[in-house]
Design an enzyme around this catalytic site. Structure first.
Site, PDB file in Angstrom:
ATOM      1  N   SER A 121      10.533  51.367 -46.701  1.00 58.52           N
ATOM      2  CA  SER A 121      10.971  52.289 -45.640  1.00 58.52           C
ATOM      3  C   SER A 121      11.366  53.656 -46.204  1.00 58.52           C
ATOM      4  O   SER A 121      11.651  53.799 -47.395  1.00 58.52           O
ATOM      5  CB  SER A 121      12.179  51.696 -44.908  1.00 58.52           C
ATOM      6  OG  SER A 121      11.855  50.431 -44.406  1.00 58.52           O
TER       7      SER A 121
HETATM    8  N1  SAM Z   1      13.109  46.036 -47.221  1.00 60.96           N
HETATM    9  C1  SAM Z   1      11.854  46.353 -47.871  1.00 60.96           C
HETATM   10  C2  SAM Z   1      12.039  47.234 -49.069  1.00 60.96           C
HETATM   11  O1  SAM Z   1      13.184  47.584 -49.405  1.00 60.96           O
HETATM   12  O2  SAM Z   1      11.015  47.549 -49.705  1.00 60.96           O
HETATM   13  C3  SAM Z   1      10.826  46.928 -46.927  1.00 60.96           C
HETATM   14  C4  SAM Z   1      10.342  45.919 -45.992  1.00 60.96           C
HETATM   15  S1  SAM Z   1       8.806  46.174 -45.213  1.00 60.96           S
HETATM   16  C5  SAM Z   1       9.154  47.502 -44.105  1.00 60.96           C
HETATM   17  C6  SAM Z   1       8.830  44.693 -44.198  1.00 60.96           C
HETATM   18  C7  SAM Z   1       8.599  43.432 -44.965  1.00 60.96           C
HETATM   19  O3  SAM Z   1       8.849  42.319 -44.094  1.00 60.96           O
HETATM   20  C8  SAM Z   1       7.172  43.246 -45.457  1.00 60.96           C
HETATM   21  O4  SAM Z   1       7.166  43.055 -46.827  1.00 60.96           O
HETATM   22  C9  SAM Z   1       6.686  41.997 -44.714  1.00 60.96           C
HETATM   23  O5  SAM Z   1       5.791  41.219 -45.459  1.00 60.96           O
HETATM   24  C10 SAM Z   1       7.988  41.272 -44.470  1.00 60.96           C
HETATM   25  N2  SAM Z   1       7.977  40.263 -43.401  1.00 60.96           N
HETATM   26  C11 SAM Z   1       7.356  40.305 -42.192  1.00 60.96           C
HETATM   27  N3  SAM Z   1       7.618  39.180 -41.507  1.00 60.96           N
HETATM   28  C12 SAM Z   1       8.434  38.409 -42.289  1.00 60.96           C
HETATM   29  C13 SAM Z   1       9.052  37.138 -42.130  1.00 60.96           C
HETATM   30  N4  SAM Z   1       8.909  36.396 -41.017  1.00 60.96           N
HETATM   31  N5  SAM Z   1       9.817  36.675 -43.127  1.00 60.96           N
HETATM   32  C14 SAM Z   1       9.991  37.399 -44.261  1.00 60.96           C
HETATM   33  N6  SAM Z   1       9.433  38.601 -44.478  1.00 60.96           N
HETATM   34  C15 SAM Z   1       8.659  39.104 -43.496  1.00 60.96           C
END
Ligand code: SAM
Length: 217
Positions: free
Chosen positions: A62
């Site tokens: 993000s």
């Molecule tokens: N917090 C992260 C960082 O500091 O880099 C950025 C997160 S990114 C915007 C969203 C993440 O959520 C992705 O890596 C995606 O694969 C993960 N995601 C989506 N659905 C998910 C789920 N049900 N459980 C765990 N992770 C999930």
């Protein structure tokens, strides 16, 4: 490296001037763990720009302002038990660990990103973040209840298991809305009485939360 750090410091100062970084703790966390430590080599020179950046598996880390907004809402204090859903690069988990000064649990559904985050965290010297492979829309019951759950992916609705896994007085911070384009950033407070209070913090755009209590693949 020095040049990267100088540019990063200016970004942090700008976020502070804009009133997005409000607390000295969040500022310290940002200065301790610059975003360039959590992206691939070719993106490091862009890490100070206040925009999301690509990470492997078609996901994103993000924008700095978005991460700061969520951490300021969370009001994390040393000792708090925090779950992050959506590890991605591991950057936000590193910041959380700096603020709570204890073990942090973060859950990611894509195995490639679990490995990416673990490598980034190790290189950044973060020792108290535990990256778990799984569907975070179901929470992570083994370490519940949590003071705070931060979800960094957009959900179609508030997942019940996440509210259940909050302590009384705890809060869930989660984007809720459409699949890709727009969500509302919600702060869901589980009051000591058991009632739920929901505050909105405006429009945001996150990648989808995919899972049993999120979007279907
Ligand atoms: N917090 C992260 C960082 O500091 O880099 C950025 C997160 S990114 C915007 C969203 C993440 O959520 C992705 O890596 C995606 O694969 C993960 N995601 C989506 N659905 C998910 C789920 N049900 N459980 C765990 N992770 C999930």
């Amino acid at each position: 490296m020095n040049d990267l750090y100088e540019r990063w410091k200016r970004t942090v100062e700008m976020l502070e001037l804009e009133g997005i970084i409000k607390s000295k703790e969040v500022k310290e966390a940002f200065l301790k763990y610059p975003r360039y430590l959590f992206v691939e080599e070719r993106y490091k020179k862009y890490a100070h720009i206040d925009e999301p950046l690509p990470i492997p598996a078609g996901q994103t880390v993000s924008a700095p302002h978005m991460v700061a907004i969520m951490l300021e809402i969370a009001k994390l204090k040393p000792g708090m038990n925090v779950l992050e859903v959506g590890t991605g690069s591991g950057w936000n988990a590193a910041l959380i660990s700096y603020l709570v000064k204890r073990d942090v649990y973060t859950i990611e559904r894509i195995p490639e990103l679990v490995e990416f985050a673990k490598r980034n965290l190790e290189r950044a010297g973060v020792k108290n973040v535990h990256v778990i492979l799984g569907d975070g829309s179901k929470g992570f019951p083994p370490k519940a209840p949590y003071d705070v759950i931060i979800v960094t992916a957009g959900a179609p609705k508030i997942p019940d298991p996440l509210v259940e896994q909050l302590k009384p007085g705890g809060k869930l911070i989660i984007p809720v809305g459409s699949y890709h384009l727009w969500q509302e950033l919600l702060e869901v407070i589980k009051k000591k009485s058991g009632d739920i209070e929901i505050k909105s913090h405006g429009g945001v755009a996150f990648v989808p939360l995919i899972g049993e209590h999120g979007w279907k693949e």
